[in-house]
Design an enzyme around this catalytic site. Structure first.
Site, mmCIF file in Angstrom:
data_model
loop_
_atom_site.group_PDB
_atom_site.id
_atom_site.type_symbol
_atom_site.label_atom_id
_atom_site.label_comp_id
_atom_site.label_asym_id
_atom_site.label_seq_id
_atom_site.Cartn_x
_atom_site.Cartn_y
_atom_site.Cartn_z
ATOM 1 N N ASP A 148 3.087 0.334 9.685
ATOM 2 C CA ASP A 148 3.428 -0.225 8.362
ATOM 3 C C ASP A 148 3.205 0.990 7.352
ATOM 4 O O ASP A 148 1.985 1.555 6.937
ATOM 5 C CB ASP A 148 2.215 -1.236 7.761
ATOM 6 N N ASP B 25 0.257 4.975 12.901
ATOM 7 C CA ASP B 25 0.389 3.675 12.200
ATOM 8 C C ASP B 25 1.748 3.189 12.057
ATOM 9 O O ASP B 25 2.686 4.066 12.358
ATOM 10 C CB ASP B 25 -0.341 3.881 10.904
#
Length: 376
Positions: free
Chosen positions: A121, A119
């Protein structure tokens, strides 16, 4: 930290496949050391004196598949890393034996069998700054900058977040119940961006002024993956262009091993935003269903059977689903929530192999990659 959490984070040691409750109980093993391991520069030197080489090799041989034994006899740095993981208060490992087994398979497979799916963020980027102030996500880049330039439009982004953010993290709703709300949130936000026709130059400038900050060690981590030809797949429900511009600004260029699976802004001939890529990717659909099968992604990860998965939410745990392979997935989760929310913390322990509590670094991911590279 609460006493309950502190007790659960007790400083256990992991040596030769066994778990020790105190350092005193392994002093009898201090006869030989492993100071020639490539990790000697990154682990505390005192830890090396706690390992008996013969014990480690025998334990590795007992646990490993037959064809792996000879390689493990050369060097088995897995117990050293396990001891580090279990000795840190901010790291939770619910099943050390399972984690050690996955690490051993990854070490034997080496860099050529490894892929990192991460991922972006609050995983590659920091959740908060040194003052504890929350930093931005890729969507948040528009929230922050548009509010400054066009307050009325900026307020619309803020209103959307205030409405849907509590739904995303509600403990009273199932994932299936949340999905329609996430689709509405993402779709409306994207429409606001497209209708405003933001230019590519404007968005790049937004990124320069944004409050997105790399985790400590992120640049070195990404460069190390590139140097060892380990694919990095950044799988984000955010805005992929923001990630690309951020990497270009911080690294100078996008590393050749890096792939993006994200919501991409499409631009017209005048470089103004005109649409978003399909299908829409939100928090709860981060799996193979949103990946175009003909993309270079599948070609470049062919044969990469061992997956290191990095995430910070429940929506990240299935990012490896659909990738054809028969190797292990080691799931490393960043927990940014409250330590008082023991139910949430326990849930993270259940779905992630390794849980990193309020960790602003990529140290653990780097150590994992280091031991994979060290054996070949």
């Amino acid at each position: 930290m609460s006493n309950k959490v502190a007790r659960r984070l007790g400083k256990c040691l992991f040596v030769s496949g066994r778990r020790f409750e105190s350092r005193q109980s392994i002093l009898q093993l201090r006869t030989e050391t492993l100071t020639d391991t490539p990790l000697s520069a990154t682990l505390d030197q005192s830890q090396f004196s706690m390992f008996k080489a013969a014990e480690i090799v025998n334990a590795a041989a007992a646990c490993a598949e037959a064809e792996c034994i000879e390689q493990l006899k050369k060097t088995d740095v897995v117990p050293l890393l396990m001891n580090y993981l279990l000795g840190e208060e901010q790291i939770l490992v619910a099943d050390p034996t399972a984690v050690a087994a996955k690490l051993r398979k990854m070490v034997v497979g080496g860099a050529g069998k490894t892929v990192v799916i991460s991922d972006f963020d609050y995983t590659l980027s920091r959740f908060a700054n040194e003052q504890g102030e929350r930093l931005s996500t890729t969507h948040g880049v528009f929230d922050d900058n548009v509010m400054r330039l066009k307050p009325e439009l900026g307020q619309k982004f803020v209103d959307l977040k205030n409405k849907y953010y509590p739904i995303e993290f509600s403990p009273n709703l199932t994932m299936e119940e949340k999905i329609p709300h996430m689709e509405k949130w993402w779709g409306t936000s994207h429409s606001l961006i497209v209708n405003e026709k933001f230019s590519k130059n404007t968005i790049e400038d937004f990124v320069r002024q944004s409050r997105i900050v790399f985790k400590d060690g992120a640049e070195d981590f990404i460069e190390a993956l590139d140097a060892h030809n380990i694919p990095l797949v950044i799988f984000s429900a955010g805005i992929g262009n923001i990630i690309e511009y951020f990497l270009q600004q911080k690294l100078g260029a996008i590393p050749r091993n890096t792939h993006f699976i994200s919501n991409m802004i499409l631009f017209d001939e005048d470089d103004n935003a005109c649409a978003f890529s399909e299908p829409l990717i939100h928090t709860f659909c981060k799996n193979s269903s949103v990946i175009q099968k003909e993309t270079s992604f599948f070609h470049d990860i062919a044969g990469r059977v061992n997956v290191i998965l990095l995430g910070d939410s429940m929506g990240d745990i299935h990012m490896d689903v659909g990738v054809e392979r028969d190797g292990p997935t080691l799931k490393v989760g960043y927990y940014n929530g409250s330590l008082d929310d023991t139910a949430a913390l326990q849930h993270y322990e259940e779905v992630y192999d390794i849980v990193l509590i309020h960790d602003p670094t990529l140290n653990v991911a780097q150590k994992i990659v280091d031991i994979i590279n060290s054996s070949h």
